[in-house]
Motif scaffolding. Structure first.
Motif, PDB file in Angstrom:
ATOM      1  N   ALA A 176      25.717  41.009  42.798  1.00 18.72           N
ATOM      2  CA  ALA A 176      27.117  40.577  42.922  1.00 18.72           C
ATOM      3  C   ALA A 176      27.428  40.313  44.390  1.00 18.72           C
ATOM      4  O   ALA A 176      26.832  40.945  45.281  1.00 18.72           O
ATOM      5  CB  ALA A 176      28.056  41.646  42.367  1.00 18.72           C
ATOM      6  N   PRO A 177      28.333  39.395  44.677  1.00 19.54           N
ATOM      7  CA  PRO A 177      28.717  39.151  46.083  1.00 19.54           C
ATOM      8  C   PRO A 177      29.465  40.340  46.656  1.00 19.54           C
ATOM      9  O   PRO A 177      30.024  41.157  45.919  1.00 19.54           O
ATOM     10  CB  PRO A 177      29.623  37.915  45.987  1.00 19.54           C
ATOM     11  CG  PRO A 177      30.156  37.944  44.592  1.00 19.54           C
ATOM     12  CD  PRO A 177      29.066  38.527  43.740  1.00 19.54           C
ATOM     13  N   ILE A 178      29.454  40.444  47.968  1.00 21.21           N
ATOM     14  CA  ILE A 178      30.171  41.529  48.633  1.00 21.21           C
ATOM     15  C   ILE A 178      31.239  40.940  49.549  1.00 21.21           C
ATOM     16  O   ILE A 178      31.001  39.944  50.247  1.00 21.21           O
ATOM     17  CB  ILE A 178      29.210  42.435  49.434  1.00 21.21           C
ATOM     18  CG1 ILE A 178      29.962  43.625  50.034  1.00 21.21           C
ATOM     19  CG2 ILE A 178      28.479  41.666  50.527  1.00 21.21           C
ATOM     20  CD1 ILE A 178      29.047  44.677  50.643  1.00 21.21           C
ATOM     21  N   LYS A 179      32.431  41.515  49.517  1.00 20.12           N
ATOM     22  CA  LYS A 179      33.523  41.074  50.391  1.00 20.12           C
ATOM     23  C   LYS A 179      33.505  41.978  51.624  1.00 20.12           C
ATOM     24  O   LYS A 179      34.158  43.024  51.658  1.00 20.12           O
ATOM     25  CB  LYS A 179      34.858  41.169  49.647  1.00 20.12           C
ATOM     26  CG  LYS A 179      34.912  40.278  48.404  1.00 20.12           C
ATOM     27  CD  LYS A 179      36.175  40.542  47.599  1.00 20.12           C
ATOM     28  CE  LYS A 179      36.182  39.749  46.308  1.00 20.12           C
ATOM     29  NZ  LYS A 179      37.357  40.072  45.452  1.00 20.12           N
ATOM     30  N   THR A 180      32.743  41.567  52.626  1.00 18.17           N
ATOM     31  CA  THR A 180      32.439  42.449  53.762  1.00 18.17           C
ATOM     32  C   THR A 180      33.661  42.808  54.600  1.00 18.17           C
ATOM     33  O   THR A 180      33.645  43.812  55.311  1.00 18.17           O
ATOM     34  CB  THR A 180      31.381  41.798  54.671  1.00 18.17           C
ATOM     35  OG1 THR A 180      31.853  40.501  55.102  1.00 18.17           O
ATOM     36  CG2 THR A 180      30.064  41.612  53.926  1.00 18.17           C
ATOM     37  N   ASP A 181      34.732  42.009  54.536  1.00 20.24           N
ATOM     38  CA  ASP A 181      35.917  42.274  55.363  1.00 20.24           C
ATOM     39  C   ASP A 181      36.956  43.128  54.652  1.00 20.24           C
ATOM     40  O   ASP A 181      37.959  43.519  55.252  1.00 20.24           O
ATOM     41  CB  ASP A 181      36.559  40.951  55.801  1.00 20.24           C
ATOM     42  CG  ASP A 181      35.671  40.177  56.756  1.00 20.24           C
ATOM     43  OD1 ASP A 181      34.908  40.829  57.502  1.00 20.24           O
ATOM     44  OD2 ASP A 181      35.721  38.933  56.748  1.00 20.24           O
ATOM     45  N   ASP A 182      36.734  43.410  53.358  1.00 20.08           N
ATOM     46  CA  ASP A 182      37.668  44.274  52.628  1.00 20.08           C
ATOM     47  C   ASP A 182      37.640  45.695  53.190  1.00 20.08           C
ATOM     48  O   ASP A 182      36.708  46.079  53.917  1.00 20.08           O
ATOM     49  CB  ASP A 182      37.295  44.325  51.144  1.00 20.08           C
ATOM     50  CG  ASP A 182      37.833  43.123  50.370  1.00 20.08           C
ATOM     51  OD1 ASP A 182      38.437  42.233  51.001  1.00 20.08           O
ATOM     52  OD2 ASP A 182      37.633  43.083  49.146  1.00 20.08           O
ATOM     53  N   GLU A 183      38.652  46.479  52.846  1.00 20.03           N
ATOM     54  CA  GLU A 183      38.631  47.894  53.204  1.00 20.03           C
ATOM     55  C   GLU A 183      37.444  48.562  52.506  1.00 20.03           C
ATOM     56  O   GLU A 183      37.025  48.139  51.427  1.00 20.03           O
ATOM     57  CB  GLU A 183      39.933  48.567  52.784  1.00 20.03           C
ATOM     58  CG  GLU A 183      41.147  48.144  53.596  1.00 20.03           C
ATOM     59  CD  GLU A 183      41.022  48.520  55.066  1.00 20.03           C
ATOM     60  OE1 GLU A 183      40.595  49.672  55.351  1.00 20.03           O
ATOM     61  OE2 GLU A 183      41.314  47.678  55.913  1.00 20.03           O
ATOM     62  N   ASP A 184      36.930  49.616  53.136  1.00 18.88           N
ATOM     63  CA  ASP A 184      35.707  50.224  52.616  1.00 18.88           C
ATOM     64  C   ASP A 184      35.844  50.715  51.173  1.00 18.88           C
ATOM     65  O   ASP A 184      34.943  50.538  50.356  1.00 18.88           O
ATOM     66  CB  ASP A 184      35.212  51.348  53.528  1.00 18.88           C
ATOM     67  CG  ASP A 184      36.257  52.426  53.816  1.00 18.88           C
ATOM     68  OD1 ASP A 184      37.396  52.307  53.324  1.00 18.88           O
ATOM     69  OD2 ASP A 184      35.922  53.386  54.542  1.00 18.88           O
ATOM     70  N   VAL A 185      36.979  51.300  50.835  1.00 21.07           N
ATOM     71  CA  VAL A 185      37.177  51.800  49.462  1.00 21.07           C
ATOM     72  C   VAL A 185      37.182  50.652  48.467  1.00 21.07           C
ATOM     73  O   VAL A 185      36.626  50.755  47.366  1.00 21.07           O
ATOM     74  CB  VAL A 185      38.470  52.628  49.353  1.00 21.07           C
ATOM     75  CG1 VAL A 185      38.715  53.034  47.898  1.00 21.07           C
ATOM     76  CG2 VAL A 185      38.387  53.878  50.232  1.00 21.07           C
ATOM     77  N   ALA A 186      37.783  49.525  48.853  1.00 22.71           N
ATOM     78  CA  ALA A 186      37.806  48.354  47.972  1.00 22.71           C
ATOM     79  C   ALA A 186      36.389  47.832  47.737  1.00 22.71           C
ATOM     80  O   ALA A 186      36.033  47.452  46.613  1.00 22.71           O
ATOM     81  CB  ALA A 186      38.685  47.261  48.577  1.00 22.71           C
ATOM     82  N   ILE A 187      35.584  47.831  48.789  1.00 20.14           N
ATOM     83  CA  ILE A 187      34.189  47.403  48.641  1.00 20.14           C
ATOM     84  C   ILE A 187      33.450  48.323  47.679  1.00 20.14           C
ATOM     85  O   ILE A 187      32.715  47.876  46.797  1.00 20.14           O
ATOM     86  CB  ILE A 187      33.482  47.388  50.010  1.00 20.14           C
ATOM     87  CG1 ILE A 187      34.102  46.342  50.941  1.00 20.14           C
ATOM     88  CG2 ILE A 187      31.981  47.104  49.840  1.00 20.14           C
ATOM     89  CD1 ILE A 187      33.602  46.404  52.376  1.00 20.14           C
ATOM     90  N   LEU A 188      33.678  49.621  47.827  1.00 21.98           N
ATOM     91  CA  LEU A 188      32.988  50.588  46.980  1.00 21.98           C
ATOM     92  C   LEU A 188      33.477  50.525  45.537  1.00 21.98           C
ATOM     93  O   LEU A 188      32.704  50.777  44.606  1.00 21.98           O
ATOM     94  CB  LEU A 188      33.144  51.999  47.549  1.00 21.98           C
ATOM     95  CG  LEU A 188      32.422  52.228  48.888  1.00 21.98           C
ATOM     96  CD1 LEU A 188      32.656  53.641  49.390  1.00 21.98           C
ATOM     97  CD2 LEU A 188      30.937  51.947  48.770  1.00 21.98           C
ATOM     98  N   LYS A 189      34.731  50.158  45.328  1.00 23.63           N
ATOM     99  CA  LYS A 189      35.218  49.973  43.957  1.00 23.63           C
ATOM    100  C   LYS A 189      34.481  48.814  43.287  1.00 23.63           C
ATOM    101  O   LYS A 189      34.126  48.879  42.105  1.00 23.63           O
ATOM    102  CB  LYS A 189      36.723  49.716  43.954  1.00 23.63           C
ATOM    103  CG  LYS A 189      37.560  50.977  44.179  1.00 23.63           C
ATOM    104  CD  LYS A 189      39.052  50.675  44.137  1.00 23.63           C
ATOM    105  CE  LYS A 189      39.869  51.955  44.314  1.00 23.63           C
ATOM    106  NZ  LYS A 189      41.336  51.674  44.330  1.00 23.63           N
ATOM    107  N   ASP A 190      34.233  47.757  44.055  1.00 26.09           N
ATOM    108  CA  ASP A 190      33.458  46.625  43.521  1.00 26.09           C
ATOM    109  C   ASP A 190      32.024  47.048  43.201  1.00 26.09           C
ATOM    110  O   ASP A 190      31.453  46.635  42.188  1.00 26.09           O
ATOM    111  CB  ASP A 190      33.441  45.474  44.528  1.00 26.09           C
ATOM    112  CG  ASP A 190      34.779  44.742  44.616  1.00 26.09           C
ATOM    113  OD1 ASP A 190      35.607  44.919  43.694  1.00 26.09           O
ATOM    114  OD2 ASP A 190      34.986  44.009  45.596  1.00 26.09           O
ATOM    115  N   ILE A 191      31.445  47.880  44.062  1.00 28.42           N
ATOM    116  CA  ILE A 191      30.074  48.345  43.826  1.00 28.42           C
ATOM    117  C   ILE A 191      30.021  49.254  42.601  1.00 28.42           C
ATOM    118  O   ILE A 191      29.097  49.181  41.786  1.00 28.42           O
ATOM    119  CB  ILE A 191      29.522  49.059  45.081  1.00 28.42           C
ATOM    120  CG1 ILE A 191      29.358  48.048  46.223  1.00 28.42           C
ATOM    121  CG2 ILE A 191      28.189  49.743  44.772  1.00 28.42           C
ATOM    122  CD1 ILE A 191      28.962  48.660  47.553  1.00 28.42           C
ATOM    123  N   ALA A 192      31.040  50.109  42.455  1.00 24.37           N
ATOM    124  CA  ALA A 192      31.108  50.979  41.277  1.00 24.37           C
ATOM    125  C   ALA A 192      31.224  50.151  39.998  1.00 24.37           C
ATOM    126  O   ALA A 192      30.636  50.494  38.963  1.00 24.37           O
ATOM    127  CB  ALA A 192      32.284  51.942  41.402  1.00 24.37           C
TER     128      ALA A 192
END
Length: 314
Positions: free
Chosen positions: A30-46
């Motif tokens: 899946a793509p990663i939104k590198t500029d998002d807040e860290d928790v938002a990035i981890l929610k996408d990874i979860a």
């Protein structure tokens, strides 16, 4: 037992289900939104982890752990990503957050190069070795070190940054802005710069003509050297010497059974491997009397990070 391996990259996240004998059963990217807040990035990874569990057809209770490989400075024991230069992780409590998001207690985190080294050592090119060094020749130079079957990461996991050993005082600028580091000479980025410089110096060469027509990437100099171009052969020979210098340094410090070469440049195969093996065998300390060190190409390729991350939990 089954484990989830997560490999975080600068453009995407790869996630898969891995068995305890290192077999990758199922994976998604899946793509990663590198500029998002860290928790938002981890929610996408979860969410990606959830998708993989469903897509792989396994029950959540059958997952014994989630291992995560992340670029940057990672404090393994605490599961904290202190800093990742290309992703918005700053003192991110990654393991704790992912435990809550995924509902799985056993979550481990390490640097992505360390994960790749662990995966390759246990299930790939280093299979059977207790001591290994993995060197990835990509945009930068990543290193992972395994000693007596365990990752060697240094004080608070801040070590094993072999791309930043100094091989030329005051030399070329590294991506970290310091000068003379191994990465500034041995990375794919450095090889492309060396190729470009050779083309400018020898515009009459086949190398320059080929580069003008096809552009320059990590394969350019290998292709032209294979065609017999003298400028390409000389450029490649110098590059291999740079790479070899670092490998010999690692060999003399750790004396592993195997040095594993990964990253995009490793796709050159024997054109890279054979001269590196000769260089290491000739230049390592006590070469005539010391145990032999094998130089091998990584075999898990793009799956090394997933498999290695999962291995953190085994």
């Amino acid at each position: 037992m089954k484990y989830i391996g997560v490999d975080i990259g600068g453009m995407s996240v790869k996630c898969g289900i891995v068995t305890e004998d290192g077999k990758l059963l199922y994976k998604e990217t899946a793509p990663i939104k590198t500029d998002d807040e860290d928790v938002a990035i981890l929610k996408d990874i979860a969410a990606l982890v959830d998708s993989v569990i469903k897509g792989g057809g396994v029950d959540r209770q059958d997952i014994a752990g989630i291992g995560i490989g992340c670029p940057g400075s990672v404090y393994d024991e605490k599961g904290i990503v202190r800093y990742s230069c290309n992703i918005n992780f700053r003192n991110t409590l990654m393991a704790d957050i992912m435990r809550k998001l995924c509902g799985i207690e056993n979550v481990r985190v390490s640097n992505d190069a360390n994960c790749a080294a662990l995966g390759e050592t246990k299930f790939g090119a280093g299979n059977g070795a207790k001591n290994s060094v993995m060197v990835t020749l990509g945009t930068g130079v990543g290193t992972g070190i395994v000693v007596d079957g365990r990752l060697l990461t240094g004080n608070k996991s801040a070590g094993a940054e072999g791309g930043h050993i100094q091989i030329n005082m005051g030399g070329a600028e590294c991506g970290c802005k310091k000068r003379g580091h191994y990465e500034a000479y041995a990375s794919a980025t450095a090889l492309m710069a060396q190729t470009e410089a050779a083309c400018k110096k020898h515009p009459e060469s086949l190398l320059a003509e080929y580069a003008k027509k096809h552009g320059i990437d990590g394969k350019t100099v290998f292709a032209c050297a294979e065609m017999g171009d003298k400028v390409a052969i000389a450029t490649l020979k110098r590059y291999i010497k740079y790479v070899g210098m670092g490998l010999v340094t690692f060999a003399n410090i750790f004396f592993p059974e195997v040095i594993i070469i990964g990253g995009g440049v490793s796709n050159a195969g024997d054109a890279l491997l054979k001269p590196l093996q000769r260089y290491v065998s000739k230049n390592v300390y006590g070469a005539e009397y010391a145990p032999k060190i094998k130089v091998a190409l990584a075999t898990l390729k793009n799956d090394a990070g997933i498999i290695g991350a999962a291995t953190l939990c085994m």
